[in-house]
Design a protein around this motif. Structure first.
Motif, PDB file in Angstrom:
ATOM      1  N   ASN A 146     -10.406  19.607 -52.073  1.00 24.67           N
ATOM      2  CA  ASN A 146      -8.950  19.574 -51.929  1.00 24.67           C
ATOM      3  C   ASN A 146      -8.426  18.149 -51.946  1.00 24.67           C
ATOM      4  O   ASN A 146      -7.411  17.852 -52.581  1.00 24.67           O
TER       5      ASN A 146
ATOM      6  N   PHE B 121      -4.084  24.674 -50.255  1.00 27.62           N
ATOM      7  CA  PHE B 121      -5.423  25.014 -50.727  1.00 27.62           C
ATOM      8  C   PHE B 121      -6.202  25.710 -49.616  1.00 27.62           C
ATOM      9  O   PHE B 121      -6.046  25.376 -48.439  1.00 27.62           O
TER      10      PHE B 121
ATOM     11  N   TRP C 137      -8.502  29.757 -54.345  1.00 24.57           N
ATOM     12  CA  TRP C 137      -8.569  28.380 -54.845  1.00 24.57           C
ATOM     13  C   TRP C 137      -7.961  28.278 -56.244  1.00 24.57           C
ATOM     14  O   TRP C 137      -7.222  27.335 -56.541  1.00 24.57           O
TER      15      TRP C 137
END
Length: 768
Positions: free
Chosen positions: A116, A314, A333
């Motif tokens: 992320n 995320f 995701w």
């Protein structure tokens, strides 16, 4: 049989040999009595002991542990010689990395996506690599320009200019300075916000007058700090408290996601018009922080460039191995990357003339935008495009009937959703561009910059010396400092989301503001050590100083530092030892109303001494109210963990935790407990190298963390995993040993260690 316990390094299932039986070899003992639980090669057995029988203890330590503790039901069954034989077999067959390298294929680099953080950093740098770029400047404050005004908030006549380091002003009924009337005036503060870490920030304006805050916006062409008659900028304000009535102080607030280690353009406008009182204050709340006035060192008088931040949510990265890595690929995701790609594409189109350098009225606009998109894709993919990729990601979007802005938007979305962007090793032949991509990802969690790509293009990233030189250059950037800070925040529990709260009756004054100061104090100490010339790991562990401001000084009964703000203060070396005894860490590793030798001991085992701990098969809550109040905390913990199954782990954990008992639940030094029982901090401790030492307190504990090869190797392992996001075994069975040896030879230089890690990982598998 199945052993229901947990131990830092290993668990053995040993049964008794028959009476009169000939002496068995270590391999025979293991096959007969251990393989049932641990597998023929120590690989683990489902529903028995599932973890591999791997570890870092020395042969001496391993043999002594077996002799003392195994088998669990009858620890006296094996004599010292039998324990030594089975330890020698385990050690040579599969326990160590070196042993496994002889019989197992080497581990492969994990197929990984961007984490992320890597995704957000890469998008910001990709878009930010186009258009205006400015250095962040120093954190001295903002440039303040003071004006006389005429009518409602109109800046009519310039008065003076100065740097203001703190955005808190109470002019009352007075003038802000010489030559400016008290009844009405206008002030603009201009510069940058220096965000220390990634996360959500809150801002709050308080004033009875008028104020507007502009954050992370663009300076319009020709903008020389003039404004129109309304006084408003031509960009939307982040917080607008421009219009009010009466003399009451009112508040307006906003929330924004920012990336750490970056500078964001900031502008704060304020005016007073005939109100009785002139007053304005800008507060902010950092991630996991408390409300405070926005001030230096988080403000710079230099105006930075816009940062393209995507705030799409995320799902958490996989952290099962103790560090965040991009191995989990899920529908959530993919949805997050899609949302982020659309958000980023919208930002590109909204700022297209600035980003591309192509004016809307340019007669060659389409051709130039195609060139821009091709360059954008090349930087995103970390190497120049070939003709096939250019046709797919560029030419196919610029067709008749499609507006150029839509073509750019669609292209950017596809580029940012491409596996070539999301999975850094995809499409990379093992060449200089791969080295550049790995190096930027390791040091910055981002993409190569122009200089690094040029070095790759010219074939100048093939030798260790060339790569190490670039690693050092990249590490001088604030983005590298932000990533290194992220590792230490994880290592020292600074990234824990839970609030740090204590019993208010037992610890009056330990409030969110004090906690924020403690956290900042620890951050400043780590930053000062890591980025000093010596960059000495030993100072990190053994220093007798920490940073203190007035609030901390009063709470911890220390001299109030002169000059205001945080000052470095030398403590009693017998009572303070670097991060080991920093009050924030000690408070974090305590209960709300007392210390926790278990939490402290687990932290020291894992983070400072490089040991491994399995989660206990059954968590046992520490219920202080159920225990005799006349007992010391040491006696309570000894009572709670007295069972043999517990002591297989707690014989390691407890002595380490007891050595820190001289520090209460908020990190203050003490000689007695709350019930006036004297503190007993001394314990015998068996090191992972197999030696016996006497721990008399925090100083001895810190010395062990510095002198132990296992501890240093454990620190190297944790740092390697945090920055590279891979198993160190991928880089050779002796990688950690070699890195630890270089670390020791460099006088424990932390930045040199990072350079070695980045160089080794970037060149892995590369043929010149």
């Amino acid at each position: 049989m199945r052993i229901s316990n947990y131990f830092p390094i290993f668990v053995l299932c040993l049964g008794a040999a028959g009476a009169g039986q000939a002496a068995l070899s270590g391999e025979e003992i293991y096959a007969k009595h251990c393989a049932e639980c641990h597998g023929g090669n120590g690989e683990g057995v489902a529903d028995e002991y599932e973890d591999p029988l791997h570890g870092t203890r020395s042969l001496r330590s391993l043999a002594r542990y077996i002799d003392r503790n195994m088998p669990e039901e009858a620890p006296d069954l094996l004599d010292a010689d039998e324990s030594q034989r089975v330890a020698e077999y385990i050690m040579g067959a599969f326990y160590t990395v070196e042993a496994r390298a002889k019989s197992e294929p080497p581990p492969k680099m994990a197929f990984a996506r961007l984490t992320n953080r890597q995704h957000r950093e890469s998008v910001a740098d990709l878009i930010g690599s186009f258009g205006e770029k400015t250095p962040p400047g120093e954190g001295r404050g903002l440039k303040g320009r003071y004006f006389e005004s005429k009518g409602m908030n109109k800046a009519e006549k310039f008065g003076f200019e100065r740097e203001d380091g703190r955005l808190e002003f109470d002019f009352a009924e007075n003038s802000p300075g010489e030559g400016i009337g008290a009844e009405q005036f206008f002030i603009e503060w201009d510069g940058s916000l220096l965000a220390p870490e990634t996360g959500w920030y809150e801002f709050r304006v308080s004033t009875p007058n008028g104020a507007r805050l502009y954050l992370n916006g663009d300076r319009l062409e020709g903008d020389d700090n003039r404004r129109d008659d309304s006084g408003a900028k031509q960009q939307p304000a982040f917080i607008d408290a421009w219009v009010g009535s009466g003399d009451e102080v009112r508040e307006a607030a906003g929330r924004v996601f920012l990336l750490g280690g970056r500078a964001y353009p900031l502008r704060f406008d304020y005016f007073k018009y005939k109100e009785r009182r002139g007053m304005v204050r800008l507060d902010w709340k950092q991630p996991r922080g408390a409300w405070e006035v926005l001030a230096a060192p988080y403000l710079s008088p230099e105006r930075a460039s816009h940062v393209a931040v995507v705030s799409a949510a995320f799902p958490p990265d996989d952290a099962s191995e103790g560090y965040e890595r991009g191995t989990g690929i899920s529908k959530a995701w993919h949805e997050a990357t899609t949302a982020a790609a659309i958000e980023a594409a919208n930002q590109v189109v909204a700022r297209l003339p600035r980003v591309s350098g192509v004016r809307d009225d340019d007669p060659e606009r389409v051709g130039k935008l195609k060139k821009f998109v091709a360059e954008f894709a090349g930087r995103a993919f970390r190497r120049p495009l070939d003709e096939g990729l250019r046709g797919r990601f560029v030419d196919g979007f610029f067709r008749e009937g499609i507006e150029p802005e839509q073509a750019v938007k669609r292209a950017v979305i596809l580029i940012l959703q491409s596996p070539r962007f999301l999975y850094p090793e995809i499409g990379l032949t093992k060449d200089d561009f791969t080295v550049a991509a790995r190096l930027a990802l390791g040091v910055w969690d981002s993409l190569p910059d122009a200089e690094l790509l040029e070095e790759a293009r010219e074939g100048r990233l093939q030798s260790r010396e060339q790569v190490a030189a670039q690693a050092r250059r990249l590490m001088a950037d604030p983005r590298a400092k932000a990533k290194v800070a992220g590792f230490f925040k994880h290592w020292l529990k600074l990234d824990v989301e839970a609030d740090l709260q204590k019993d208010t009756e037992m610890f009056p004054g330990f409030d969110p503001a004090l906690v924020a100061d403690l956290r900042r104090s620890l951050e400043m100490f780590v930053e000062q050590v890591v980025w000093s010339e010596a960059s000495d790991y030993r100072e990190l562990i053994q220093s007798d100083s920490w940073f203190v401001n007035e609030r901390l000084a009063k709470f911890y009964d220390l001299p109030v530092p002169e000059g205001g703000g945080f000052q470095k203060m030398v403590m009693d070396p017998e009572r303070r030892s670097g991060v080991v005894t920093h009050p924030y860490l000690l408070a974090r590793l305590s209960h709300h109303n007392g210390t926790s030798p278990i939490h402290r001991g687990v932290f020291v085992t894992r983070n400072l001494l490089g040991g491994f701990l399995r989660p206990p098969p059954e968590a046992i809550a520490f219920k202080d109210d159920d225990l005799d109040p006349n007992l010391s905390m040491r006696e309570k913990v000894a009572h709670l963990t007295r069972d043999t199954s517990c002591m297989t782990c707690h014989e390691t954990i407890n002595p380490l935790g007891f050595s820190l008992e001289n520090y209460d639940a908020v990190g203050r030094f003490r000689l007695t407990e709350y019930n006036q029982r004297p503190i007993l901090s001394e314990s015998d401790f068996e090191t992972f190298e197999g030696g016996q030492i006497r721990l008399r307190g925090a100083r001895d504990l810190a010395q062990q963390a510095v002198e132990s090869v296992t501890a240093r190797r454990g620190f190297v392992r944790q740092m390697f995993q945090a920055v590279v996001k891979q198993n160190p075994g991928v880089y050779g069975p002796g990688a950690l040993n070699e890195l630890e040896e270089k670390f020791s030879e460099s006088n424990y230089h932390l930045r040199d260690l990072l350079v070695e890690i980045h160089t080794r990982s970037a060149l892995q598998g590369i043929q010149p």
